[in-house]
Design a protein around this motif. Structure first.
Motif, PDB file in Angstrom:
ATOM      1  N   PHE A 167     -10.603   8.093 -13.150  1.00 20.81           N
ATOM      2  CA  PHE A 167      -9.855   8.794 -12.102  1.00 20.81           C
ATOM      3  C   PHE A 167      -9.494  10.231 -12.493  1.00 20.81           C
ATOM      4  O   PHE A 167      -9.793  11.169 -11.749  1.00 20.81           O
ATOM      5  CB  PHE A 167      -8.594   7.991 -11.726  1.00 20.81           C
ATOM      6  CG  PHE A 167      -7.822   8.550 -10.572  1.00 20.81           C
ATOM      7  CD1 PHE A 167      -8.135   8.197  -9.264  1.00 20.81           C
ATOM      8  CD2 PHE A 167      -6.769   9.440 -10.778  1.00 20.81           C
ATOM      9  CE1 PHE A 167      -7.421   8.722  -8.196  1.00 20.81           C
ATOM     10  CE2 PHE A 167      -6.058   9.972  -9.707  1.00 20.81           C
ATOM     11  CZ  PHE A 167      -6.383   9.608  -8.408  1.00 20.81           C
ATOM     12  N   LEU A 175     -12.191   6.588  -5.578  1.00 21.71           N
ATOM     13  CA  LEU A 175     -11.003   6.968  -6.349  1.00 21.71           C
ATOM     14  C   LEU A 175      -9.739   6.369  -5.748  1.00 21.71           C
ATOM     15  O   LEU A 175      -8.809   6.015  -6.470  1.00 21.71           O
ATOM     16  CB  LEU A 175     -10.886   8.496  -6.412  1.00 21.71           C
ATOM     17  CG  LEU A 175     -11.951   9.203  -7.258  1.00 21.71           C
ATOM     18  CD1 LEU A 175     -11.805  10.713  -7.167  1.00 21.71           C
ATOM     19  CD2 LEU A 175     -11.875   8.764  -8.724  1.00 21.71           C
ATOM     20  N   THR A 184      -6.080   1.999  -5.128  1.00 19.19           N
ATOM     21  CA  THR A 184      -6.295   2.093  -6.570  1.00 19.19           C
ATOM     22  C   THR A 184      -5.004   1.814  -7.332  1.00 19.19           C
ATOM     23  O   THR A 184      -3.901   1.986  -6.803  1.00 19.19           O
ATOM     24  CB  THR A 184      -6.824   3.487  -6.971  1.00 19.19           C
ATOM     25  OG1 THR A 184      -7.161   3.461  -8.360  1.00 19.19           O
ATOM     26  CG2 THR A 184      -5.786   4.569  -6.740  1.00 19.19           C
ATOM     27  N   THR A 222      -1.960   9.036  -8.931  1.00 16.58           N
ATOM     28  CA  THR A 222      -2.378   9.246  -7.540  1.00 16.58           C
ATOM     29  C   THR A 222      -1.449  10.215  -6.815  1.00 16.58           C
ATOM     30  O   THR A 222      -1.891  10.951  -5.945  1.00 16.58           O
ATOM     31  CB  THR A 222      -2.412   7.924  -6.756  1.00 16.58           C
ATOM     32  OG1 THR A 222      -1.286   7.155  -7.132  1.00 16.58           O
ATOM     33  CG2 THR A 222      -3.677   7.157  -7.052  1.00 16.58           C
TER      34      THR A 222
END
Lengths: 323, 442
Positions: free
Chosen positions: A85, B78, B393, B398
């Motif tokens: 990520f 993602l 996710t 994030t």
């Protein structure tokens, strides 16, 4: 060949094409950032001229690579989307900013300050994107998703230098003569030497921290592919020095293919080392077969279009512009 | 920020941003193609100037669309790795085909924008045709994926793995046709009114150049054709929802009880927990009539569904009413414009500010329409199969990514807007580039 092997090859192909075409594009941005000396402006114009018509098409290879991965190997895609990520997000920011800055700059040429800012954004993001894509590849290869590990970071550096090399070679034939051409010929040779050095760093680090990966690279056929890459690098320098521009392109293409093929071969049969093999991560056969058929059908439209694009812009302009 | 909220916020922002550029990427090439074609036919310089000016805008907008689309292709994984883990194998096919269509678009955009000096005017004009075609085709393929999310089909789940995948069945789930038509028309409606609004604004400010007048006429013609078709397709879509996605339809219309003689409910303050919509305008029997043509048509209400499966009722209802309100207003304005134009009457002065407002109205309609689909599908990411909250996710960071990308969108939007505003003053790339570099010039 099984459908899964076919899909794996398409994935390799997508990554290779992105590395060559997208890489030339990123490298163009790196040289734009490094444009120095009395011919800085001419160098920048040559770069703008060379990548202007093709950059958007070049970046579709990345989308294509992503689509191959999530269609054919969705389990691996999901896993590495979580594990990678941070570097992928940063690379994405770089890709977005450079594309936008490049086009914006073309339409802001009459605004000195904005144009300068956009040039800096374009150059810096052209460094960031390949660095973190390389870093993501390195952390994937390490099998630990350790994106801040020295190994992953050194692969990031390697990625940037590779892009700069591909771009320098690409520009050799785009600017077939003159002082700017000589600039890029010198740069081709220097950056190829730099690539050797940049390649030694992760190799050395791997001796210490990546025993698994090192063992994978010691398999004879992987070593053979690595040798091809190294020989192609030498060939790039010789051919560039002799002024064989088109053959230099061929050599740098071969080198890039060999580098990525060595990586894929070293990892095989794993797609995510230590976690998933291609088999484990694959979609059902019906999906992969449908995908391969779609690729074949798509290629019927795509290949002639690509040939047309590059043929038109490789040709000199027929007559002076009627302005 | 909760990770599901962060993922939804980022995806929502990304799509709200991208849809504007995607829609223009479908519509603008058509306008450029028409203007360029008219120039070839009539040799009227105004059309050539118009085509060049629009092409400059297209270059900027297409680039922003391409990069924001790249963001989205990554964000699928993602932000929604669990969704892609299951759905990738099922909906990968339309995504792959979209990839090819987009590829063709990008190639011919390069040829059209940079190739003006390198081929005959006719050949150059024809390089725009593949863009005109592949734009709606690629948007259509993406919409097929969205349609599948409303009606996930073409697979089975066995012990946590996706099996028996039938990619073509999944590609053509039940809502596919209605959704693709409605989305594609939305792109032409938005582009038509959006460009017309820019021209109308310029005329209002006193810019009477022939290309501006021609631009208004071409853009409004596209809008005039698209808007009634869009209203018709909207009606068909709504009826489809009433039958196949009744919980979404009930939320759109804020209907809580099932029954015949259902009124049409417009606006109001929706209170889902109290199952009411206070202060709404009610048109007696309206809803039953719209759905089935008779007052006795039974319309399902939200009471027929478990509370936990309700969509975001208020948001869906408001978005729906906003879309319908804007769309109807646009239709009336387009008709009024047509009434003047067909009788060759000059537009009154008041027409220009009114036409200038159609751009923002069309933008609101576009965003609201997309919101109806997304809010109305909640709490599911794939209806009945996977909940949105289970698909997000679990990667850390994030929230940072959300703020970062939001900032990027604001920046991109601002610079893009600024460049577009002064696009007419810029000489353009084909006038500037080759000097001193191309082999022919050296």
């Amino acid at each position: 060949m099984t459908p899964i092997e076919g899909a794996g090859l398409v994935a390799l192909l997508a990554v290779v094409l992105y590395a060559i075409f997208g890489g030339a594009d990123f490298g163009g941005g790196v040289w734009d950032l490094l444009a120095t000396g009395p011919r800085a402006r001419e160098q920048r114009e040559a770069i703008t001229h060379a990548i202007g018509p093709v950059w958007e098409a070049n970046h579709v290879w990345l989308i294509f690579a992503v689509v191959v991965l999530f269609t054919c190997f969705p389990i691996a895609f999901a896993d590495l989307s979580v594990g990678l990520f941070p570097p992928l997000t940063i690379a994405l920011v770089g890709i977005v900013l450079r594309g936008a800055a490049f086009v914006f700059r073309n339409y802001a040429t009459d605004e000195a300050r904005l144009s300068t800012t956009l040039t800096v954004v374009f150059g810096v993001s052209s460094l960031i994107a390949p660095f973190f894509l390389g870093d993501a590849a390195g952390s994937l290869a390490s099998g630990r998703y350790a994106w801040l590990s020295p190994f992953a970071l050194s692969i990031g550096l390697f990625g940037v230098v590779l892009c700069a090399q591909v771009a320098a070679v690409f520009l050799l034939s785009e600017v077939p003569s003159g002082a700017v051409h000589d600039d890029f010929r010198r740069r081709t040779i220097r950056v190829t030497l730099a690539l050797w050095l940049a390649g030694l760093i992760p190799a050395t680090i791997a001796l210490v921290s990546e025993p698994r990966l090192l063992a994978a690279f010691e398999r004879p056929y992987v070593l053979a592919i690595v040798s091809v890459a190294m020989l192609a690098g030498i060939l790039v320098m010789i051919l560039a020095a002799r002024g064989a521009n088109n053959l230099t392109r061929f050599a740098v293409g071969l080198e890039t293919i060999a580098i990525l093929a060595a990586w894929f071969a070293a990892q095989a049969p794993d797609i995510v080392p230590g976690r998933y093999t291609y088999m484990d991560a694959a979609s059902p056969a019906s999906t992969i077969v449908a995908f391969l058929i779609a690729v074949a059908c798509g290629a019927v439209f795509l290949i002639p279009s690509l040939v047309l694009l590059f043929a038109i812009f490789k040709r000199p302009i027929p007559a002076p512009p009627p302005h | 920020m909760d990770h599901v909220i962060a993922a939804r916020a980022q995806m929502g922002t990304s799509l709200a941003f991208h849809i504007v550029f995607a829609a223009l990427g479908v519509g603008l090439p058509l306008l450029v193609f028409i203007a360029d074609g008219l120039h070839l036919r009539t040799r009227n310089e105004a059309y050539s100037k118009l085509a060049r000016s629009w092409a400059k805008g297209m270059a900027i907008l297409f680039a922003v669309g391409a990069v924001s689309g790249t963001i989205l292709s990554f964000e699928l994984g993602l932000l929604w790795p669990t969704f892609m883990k299951y759905a990738g194998a099922i909906v990968g096919l339309p995504f792959s085909l979209e990839g090819f269509a987009f590829f063709i678009e990008a190639i011919f955009i390069g040829l059209y924008l940079y190739g003006r000096e390198r081929m005959s005017p006719r050949a150059h004009w024809l390089t725009a045709l593949p863009i005109v075609i592949s734009g709606p085709v690629s948007a259509g393929f993406v919409t097929l994926v969205n349609a599948w999310m409303q009606d996930p089909t073409g697979f089975r789940i066995d012990h946590g793995r996706v099996v028996d995948v039938q990619p073509l069945v999944a590609m053509f789930s039940k809502p596919w046709a209605t959704e693709v038509v409605h989305t594609t028309l939305a792109a032409y409606v938005f582009t038509g009114f959006g460009v017309a609004a820019v021209c109308a604004y310029a005329l209002w400010r006193g810019d009477r150049r022939p290309q501006v007048i021609a631009g208004l006429r071409i853009a409004m013609t596209v809008a005039l054709i698209a808007i009634p078709l869009q209203i018709l397709s909207g009606d068909i879509s709504a009826r489809f929802d009433a039958g196949d996605e009744p919980e979404k339809f009930a939320a759109m219309e804020s209907r809580f009880v099932t029954g015949d003689h259902a009124p049409l409910t417009i606006g109001g303050i929706v209170e889902p927990d109290k199952r009411r919509d206070i202060g709404a305008i009610e048109i007696p029997l309206g809803l039953s009539f719209l759905v089935g043509g008779t007052p006795t048509t039974v319309v399902k209400g939200l009471d027929d569904f478990a509370r936990s499966d309700w969509p975001l009722v208020a948001a869906t209802h408001y978005a729906f009413d906003t879309m319908v309100g804007c769309g109807s207003t646009l239709f009336v304005i387009a008709l009024a414009w047509f009434a003047f134009t067909v009788r060759r009457k000059p537009l009154p002065k008041i027409a220009f500010p009114i036409l200038a407002v159609t751009g923002p109205l069309a933008l609101v309609a576009l965003e609201a329409g997309w919101s109806v689909t997304e809010f109305g599908r909640q709490p599911w990411i794939a209806r009945g199969v996977l909940k949105t909250s289970d698909a997000a996710t679990v990667a850390p960071g994030t929230d940072i990514a959300f703020y970062g990308f939001s900032l990027i969108y604001i920046l991109l939007g601002a610079v893009c807007w600024w460049l577009l505003r002064r696009i007419d003053r810029h000489p353009g790339i084909d006038a500037r580039l080759p000097a001193g570099i191309s082999p022919a010039a050296t």
